[in-house]
Write a protein that holds these residues in place. Structure first.
Motif, mmCIF file in Angstrom:
data_model
loop_
_atom_site.group_PDB
_atom_site.id
_atom_site.type_symbol
_atom_site.label_atom_id
_atom_site.label_comp_id
_atom_site.label_asym_id
_atom_site.label_seq_id
_atom_site.Cartn_x
_atom_site.Cartn_y
_atom_site.Cartn_z
ATOM 1 N N UNK A 334 10.462 5.467 8.384
ATOM 2 C CA UNK A 334 9.441 4.790 7.910
ATOM 3 C C UNK A 334 9.755 3.796 6.997
ATOM 4 N N UNK A 335 10.636 3.867 6.333
ATOM 5 C CA UNK A 335 11.249 3.046 5.391
ATOM 6 C C UNK A 335 11.933 1.984 6.049
ATOM 7 N N UNK A 336 12.752 2.396 7.023
ATOM 8 C CA UNK A 336 13.609 1.414 7.888
ATOM 9 C C UNK A 336 12.408 0.414 8.754
ATOM 10 N N UNK A 337 11.390 1.204 9.224
ATOM 11 C CA UNK A 337 10.356 0.361 10.191
ATOM 12 C C UNK A 337 9.771 -0.891 9.047
ATOM 13 N N UNK A 338 9.337 -0.250 7.831
ATOM 14 C CA UNK A 338 8.892 -1.256 6.911
ATOM 15 C C UNK A 338 9.674 -2.164 6.569
ATOM 16 N N UNK A 339 11.050 -2.095 6.456
ATOM 17 C CA UNK A 339 12.125 -3.041 5.957
ATOM 18 C C UNK A 339 12.120 -4.017 7.479
ATOM 19 N N UNK A 340 12.245 -3.365 8.514
ATOM 20 C CA UNK A 340 12.420 -4.411 9.724
ATOM 21 C C UNK A 340 10.893 -5.225 10.031
ATOM 22 N N UNK A 341 9.856 -4.463 9.521
ATOM 23 C CA UNK A 341 8.822 -5.370 9.555
ATOM 24 C C UNK A 341 8.676 -6.493 8.688
ATOM 25 N N UNK A 342 9.563 -6.415 7.612
ATOM 26 C CA UNK A 342 9.740 -7.301 6.515
ATOM 27 C C UNK A 342 10.730 -8.503 6.866
ATOM 28 N N UNK A 343 11.529 -8.154 7.902
ATOM 29 C CA UNK A 343 12.525 -9.072 8.220
ATOM 30 C C UNK A 343 12.004 -10.430 8.907
ATOM 31 N N UNK A 344 10.298 -10.417 8.929
ATOM 32 C CA UNK A 344 9.792 -11.629 9.405
ATOM 33 C C UNK A 344 9.022 -12.388 8.426
ATOM 34 N N UNK A 345 9.290 -11.781 7.103
ATOM 35 C CA UNK A 345 9.011 -12.794 5.909
ATOM 36 C C UNK A 345 9.061 -14.103 5.878
ATOM 37 N N UNK A 346 7.801 -14.773 5.632
ATOM 38 C CA UNK A 346 7.767 -16.329 5.719
ATOM 39 C C UNK A 346 6.823 -16.812 4.803
ATOM 40 N N UNK A 347 6.828 -18.060 4.438
ATOM 41 C CA UNK A 347 5.707 -18.700 3.493
ATOM 42 C C UNK A 347 4.324 -18.400 4.040
ATOM 43 N N UNK A 348 4.092 -18.208 5.508
ATOM 44 C CA UNK A 348 2.676 -17.947 6.023
ATOM 45 C C UNK A 348 2.129 -16.655 5.584
ATOM 46 N N UNK A 349 2.931 -15.684 4.977
ATOM 47 C CA UNK A 349 2.546 -14.299 4.661
ATOM 48 C C UNK A 349 1.403 -14.413 3.695
ATOM 49 N N UNK A 350 0.379 -13.679 4.125
ATOM 50 C CA UNK A 350 -0.961 -13.374 3.112
ATOM 51 C C UNK A 350 -0.617 -12.122 2.016
ATOM 52 N N UNK A 351 -1.474 -12.092 0.915
ATOM 53 C CA UNK A 351 -1.215 -11.088 0.432
ATOM 54 C C UNK A 351 -1.474 -9.671 1.124
ATOM 55 N N UNK A 352 -2.325 -9.629 2.085
ATOM 56 C CA UNK A 352 -2.726 -8.684 3.046
ATOM 57 C C UNK A 352 -1.330 -8.201 3.863
ATOM 58 N N UNK A 353 -0.827 -9.308 4.378
ATOM 59 C CA UNK A 353 0.538 -8.841 5.098
ATOM 60 C C UNK A 353 1.655 -8.163 4.140
ATOM 61 N N UNK A 354 1.714 -8.643 2.932
ATOM 62 C CA UNK A 354 2.532 -7.951 2.023
ATOM 63 C C UNK A 354 2.101 -6.434 1.921
ATOM 64 N N UNK A 355 0.643 -6.218 1.657
ATOM 65 C CA UNK A 355 0.179 -4.871 1.337
ATOM 66 C C UNK A 355 0.620 -3.920 2.672
ATOM 67 N N UNK A 356 0.169 -4.388 3.585
ATOM 68 C CA UNK A 356 0.383 -3.565 4.964
ATOM 69 C C UNK A 356 2.075 -2.862 4.904
ATOM 70 N N UNK A 357 2.829 -3.745 4.584
ATOM 71 C CA UNK A 357 4.416 -3.553 4.625
ATOM 72 C C UNK A 357 4.835 -2.587 3.333
ATOM 73 N N UNK A 358 4.325 -3.022 2.513
ATOM 74 C CA UNK A 358 4.649 -2.231 1.308
ATOM 75 C C UNK A 358 3.840 -0.690 1.151
ATOM 76 N N UNK A 359 2.997 -0.820 1.661
ATOM 77 C CA UNK A 359 2.211 0.666 1.809
ATOM 78 C C UNK A 359 3.030 1.387 2.781
ATOM 79 N N UNK A 360 3.599 0.806 3.900
ATOM 80 C CA UNK A 360 4.198 1.694 4.609
ATOM 81 C C UNK A 360 5.373 2.208 4.239
ATOM 82 N N UNK A 361 6.234 1.095 3.301
ATOM 83 C CA UNK A 361 7.360 1.366 2.409
ATOM 84 C C UNK A 361 7.190 2.414 1.653
ATOM 85 N N UNK A 362 5.813 2.375 0.926
ATOM 86 C CA UNK A 362 5.735 3.541 -0.083
ATOM 87 C C UNK A 362 5.550 4.861 0.527
ATOM 88 N N UNK A 363 4.788 4.837 1.624
ATOM 89 C CA UNK A 363 4.469 6.047 2.398
ATOM 90 C C UNK A 363 6.028 6.931 2.703
#
Length: 527
Positions: A334-363
């Motif tokens: 799950x950590x790997x999936x969260x980080x792989x999801x974060x490899x699309x990080x860009x200036x269009x990310x909203x706070x909600x986009x970060x929350x989704x990925x970081x919640x998965x990372x924390x899980x």
């Protein structure tokens, strides 16, 4: 019982302070970099200055507590941590900050093992699990509280307030420790492996310096090669000393004969490479690329630690019911999936986009840590649990140190690469107008520029025509284009780092499958 829980609260207070400051500093790193003239390859030492001594001395400080008394060593660590925190807030230069962070890391390293010893000595066996659970939860709460409180302090006061804010609480904690903590038993027969400690710290330090400075000095330079040779030599000497040179080794290398202990330590190491690497990088992206305030950046980081606090007990219960292998495998995957999801990080990310990925990372982190700890400890004989716990925790913190350096190295190297590629791509001598037009559209298409505006920019760049822009306007355009290319290269570099760490975590997940729950059951039965 009241006295017991008064002792527990006293120990928790010191532990919370250590976890709080550690997580606060991540939010403050961009501000410290600007204020004290750090650059990207040197700011990592503000983190490493704490993590390296903290992790390296963990196997040693438990024995210091045995020799001099856990209470005495705990109080010394708390005093050193308090003084070093105040000095960090007073630092006026980069060298001072790193030195004071090293002192702070030593103080933190003296706290953790002796806090656990004090709790274990205070509570009876049937009460100890609950007490240690409360202590662990408080430490996690300190980490979760750090980004929010730190962001608020930085935005409304100054980055120095992060260090000064712990002063009053530290003073109360020292007073309570002196008054409330019971005198600890001393073991005059305990022996300290100072030679092993020096060799271990030298090997890790020389490796981190070589990795950090390799890009700047040249990987084939005498300086860098000498550091790598020193790393190799001291590691070999360390293993030899621990096996044959001392009667009471700091790290019992023979513990790694247990496959479960070895796998749990390596997977824990990898998970903390990801955790600390991500915690180091994200504040820079949030504050320097997205221009978030310190408070907003802290709120964005909160789901990672908060979710980890909530899920960690669930991971422990799953390990008790199903064994350590499946929860550990699921967690690091799950950590790997969260980080792989974060490899699309860009200036269009909203706070909600970060929350989704970081919640998965924390899980993922929450599901990984408890099963790995359970696996490492339950695979050892009862008389080796204390030593094994120190090794396991030291491995995680050293993994965090390497994660910080690795993230900075890859970020810097990929930024150089992407800047070169993008600059070459817009070279008028090697690319046609339609290619430059496509490049400008990818850079500026989401910035509100329509096709006619991009076509004008392409014409200006290809011809340098003064019929469209005045000379000063053309120079301004070149500067804007250069800044845009640099920003895009930085964004792509962040994406590359998260992608690389995700691959590392996927490999760690495969390693977790080598955990054998049958061996854990046999170890428990033998007790």
């Amino acid at each position: 019982m009241f006295k017991k829980y008064a002792v527990l609260c006293t120990v928790c207070l010191g532990t919370v302070l250590s976890a709080y400051v550690s997580s606060c500093v991540n939010i403050a790193l961009p501000n410290i970099m600007a204020a004290l003239n750090f650059n990207m390859d040197s700011i990592v030492w503000v983190s490493l200055g704490y993590l390296l001594p903290y992790g390296s001395i963990l196997p040693l400080t438990g024995k210091l507590g045995d020799l001099f008394g856990a209470k005495n060593v705990y109080i010394i660590g708390l005093i050193l941590f308090t003084v070093a925190s105040f000095l960090c807030g007073m630092a006026t230069g980069s060298a001072e900050m790193v030195i004071f962070r090293i002192a702070q890391g030593i103080g933190g390293g003296l706290l953790l093992p002796n806090a656990m010893t004090i709790v274990a000595q205070t509570f009876d066996a049937h009460e100890r699990g609950q007490a240690l659970g409360v202590w662990s939860a408080m430490a996690a709460a300190g980490s979760a509280m750090g980004p929010i409180a730190g962001g608020y302090l930085i935005q409304n006061f100054d980055w120095r307030s992060v260090f000064f804010s712990v002063g009053p609480v530290c003073a109360i904690s020292i007073f309570l420790a002196i008054v409330m903590l019971p005198e600890s038993n001393r073991n005059s027969l305990a022996r300290i492996d100072y030679v092993g400690a020096v060799l271990l710290i030298t090997s890790i330090s020389s490796m981190l310096v070589a990795l950090n400075q390799g890009q700047k000095e040249g990987w084939g330079s005498l300086y860098i090669l000498s550091l790598f040779y020193l790393t190799f030599a001291t590691i070999v000497l360390f293993v030899a000393v621990e096996l044959w040179g001392v009667d009471y080794p700091m790290i019992d290398v023979r513990l790694f004969r247990s496959i479960n202990f070895s796998v749990a330590t390596v997977v824990g190491f990898i998970s903390f490479v990801a955790f600390y690497g991500g915690m180091f990088l994200l504040p820079f992206f949030l504050k320097l690329v997205l221009d978030y305030s310190s408070t907003t950046a802290g709120l964005v980081m909160l789901p990672l630690t908060a979710t980890m606090v909530v899920v960690s007990p669930i991971g422990g219960r799953l390990a008790d019911r199903f064994g350590s292998r499946l929860p550990a495998f699921a967690g690091i995957t799950i950590i790997a999936c969260a980080l792989y999801w974060l490899d699309t990080i860009n200036p269009d990310y909203s706070i909600h986009d970060f929350y989704e990925r970081l919640v998965v990372f924390g899980v993922g982190l929450g599901l990984t840590m408890s099963p790995l700890t359970n696996c490492a400890i339950s695979s050892l004989p009862k008389d080796k649990v204390g030593v094994g716990s120190g090794i396991f925790n030291a491995g995680k913190i050293i993994g965090g140190s390497i994660g910080v350096v690795l993230a900075e190295i890859v970020l810097t190297r990929r930024e150089i690469y992407h800047t070169t590629v993008l600059a070459e791509y817009i070279n008028t001598a090697t690319h046609a107008p339609q290619e430059v037009f496509a490049m400008f559209r990818s850079l500026w298409g989401n910035q509100g520029m329509d096709s006619s505006m991009i076509a004008t920019a392409t014409h200006v760049w290809m011809t340098g025509s003064n019929q469209v822009l005045l000379p000063q306007e053309y120079q301004m355009f070149k500067g804007l284009l250069g800044a845009m290319v640099s920003r895009q290269a930085t964004i792509m570099s962040f994406q590359d780092v998260f992608h690389m760490i995700a691959i590392m975590c996927f490999l760690g997940g495969l390693m977790a499958l080598f955990i054998s729950d049958k061996r854990c059951d046999r170890a428990k039965a033998s007790e």
